[in-house]
Design an enzyme around this catalytic site. Sequence first.
Site, PDB file in Angstrom:
ATOM      1  N   GLU A   9       0.887  -1.068  -0.089  1.00 28.16           N
ATOM      2  CA  GLU A   9       0.084  -0.113  -0.094  1.00 28.16           C
ATOM      3  C   GLU A   9       0.838   1.397   0.072  1.00 28.16           C
ATOM      4  O   GLU A   9       1.670   1.483   0.716  1.00 28.16           O
ATOM      5  CB  GLU A   9      -0.760  -0.101   1.457  1.00 28.16           C
ATOM      6  CG  GLU A   9      -1.609   1.397   1.619  1.00 28.16           C
ATOM      7  CD  GLU A   9      -2.690   1.748   0.278  1.00 28.16           C
ATOM      8  OE1 GLU A   9      -2.393   3.004  -0.131  1.00 28.16           O
ATOM      9  OE2 GLU A   9      -3.224   0.761  -0.261  1.00 28.16           O
ATOM     10  N   HIS A  56     -15.294   8.079  -9.246  1.00 26.78           N
ATOM     11  CA  HIS A  56     -15.626   6.707  -9.768  1.00 26.78           C
ATOM     12  C   HIS A  56     -14.860   6.225 -10.986  1.00 26.78           C
ATOM     13  O   HIS A  56     -15.582   5.892 -11.878  1.00 26.78           O
ATOM     14  CB  HIS A  56     -16.998   6.084  -9.483  1.00 26.78           C
ATOM     15  CG  HIS A  56     -17.619   6.570  -8.384  1.00 26.78           C
ATOM     16  ND1 HIS A  56     -18.903   7.139  -8.247  1.00 26.78           N
ATOM     17  CD2 HIS A  56     -17.313   6.514  -7.166  1.00 26.78           C
ATOM     18  CE1 HIS A  56     -19.386   7.361  -6.994  1.00 26.78           C
ATOM     19  NE2 HIS A  56     -18.380   6.681  -6.100  1.00 26.78           N
TER      20      HIS A  56
END
Length: 533
Positions: free
Chosen positions: A33, A445
């Site tokens: 990450e 999105h």
Amino acid sequence: MTGFDVLVVGSGFGGSVAALRAAEKGYRVGVLEAGQRFGPEDFPRTNWHLRRYLWLPRLGCRGIQRLTLLRDVLVLTGAGVGGGSLVYANTLNEPLEEFYDDPKWAEIADWRAELAPYFDLGRRMLGAVEVPFTTPADEIMRQVAERMGAGGTFRRTHVAVHFGPAGADPYFGGAGPARGSCVRNGGCMVGCRLDAKNTLDRNYLYLAERAGAVVLPEHEAVRVIPRDGRFDVETERPGAWIRRRREVLHAEQVVLAAGVLGTLKLLGRSGLGGPRVGRLVRTNSEAIVGASARRADVDYSAGVAITSAFRPRPDTEIQPVRFPPGSNLLGLLGTILVDGGGRVPRQLRFATQAVRRPIRFLRSLSVRRWSERTIILLVMQSVDNALHVRWTGRRLTSSPEDGAKAPPSYIPEANEAARIAAELIGGQPGSSLNEVLLDVPTTAHILGGACIGATPDRGVVDAYHRVFGVPGLHVVDGSTLSANPGTNPSLAIVAQAERALALWPNRGEPDPRPPLGDPYRPVEPVAPRQPAL
């Protein structure tokens, strides 16, 4: 530890699912990450605290919100352990009907039937519940829906929020962490400081780590290199000018789940994925508009981030969105509402309105108590449109997609809803500066770019999310969505990832899936050897 059976790049909705389900099946799992790990106390009190809110690591900002401006779209994404769940609006919806019927992937399988059980599983894992209250913004939205002839479609949303008492452990039969309780302050998208938001580090990743997965924060994957049936994954500390802490990790299999922009950047840098990488990137056909009252007599920030929705058309959904009091940063992106379309350039219409109504224009520049005065309208469509995003060797850029309509920067229903809302609250409607001045839409999105396809000339991954031509490489994030869902896509990403990992074999067992490159056939899910629950 530098060697894993499975290395997952990214800890968002796809990566967290992959980490848990692979660990349950006996694989040694590592999770890379780029962002930091956050506790409730680490989130900013308002989004004016730029170092904790924005992700601009080269400037010392290591927060949860990324803003990326491509040539054709402004993209909002998340950062940190838990990915987009740290900054998203908690909303868990199934896609609109057009999503399943898009010809670019509909012929491969019956996706409604394939994904149905995994939507249910995702909702249970994320603790989805219907919003149990009505807010002032919802009452306005109900009236807007009625004025637009869509009152019958108005509904409360299902959200991943814990509304129960603080200290309770309501999920996973007692296996989850203790939780805080939501106080309805609208703080979901700045980071929940109350620990009431069901972010991925409180469910999927929590259980994955209990099952043995190793999460490595501040490790940005910069290149994936296939080598003798294995993979070398090069990482470095993101944004570092010196002391980049370069490492090379090794894995039998790699799962890319770095979000659309992260996955496309990594595939481009690594030269993997074939000619369809970056094709059919979608914005969920979104527009972001709003309405601001002149005074803050009514607090429209009350509630969770999104509490209701309605559909003025079957392929269009509108939701009211909110930020908490004091979090007025993104109000700087707003301006007066200006229609697009027609022969007159939108920029000229903007200039004309600003000159004719200077007080209204100047008022639109003020962000004083913006979050309390404003109802933001998120408008999403399952309409087919797309961009081409490619890696230039230095950065990602975008261009029109061959043979496809461009994502809209103007949706008539959006502007109509904003005007009605403004009338109802005695204020003025607004839109985004980039949409009005640049004809560049905004999306929270971003989707596609490594789409599912029947063959390498039609997609990047097969129906099992395996990258064509690269055995052992998989993609399970929003880049595999092959159509606009027309609503919040988080649950769709989770469902696709759950389905993909359900078909993996347990470690050391025969693979039930057909060989890479063979035609699709249905495969029975494989029960995990060591279920976490």
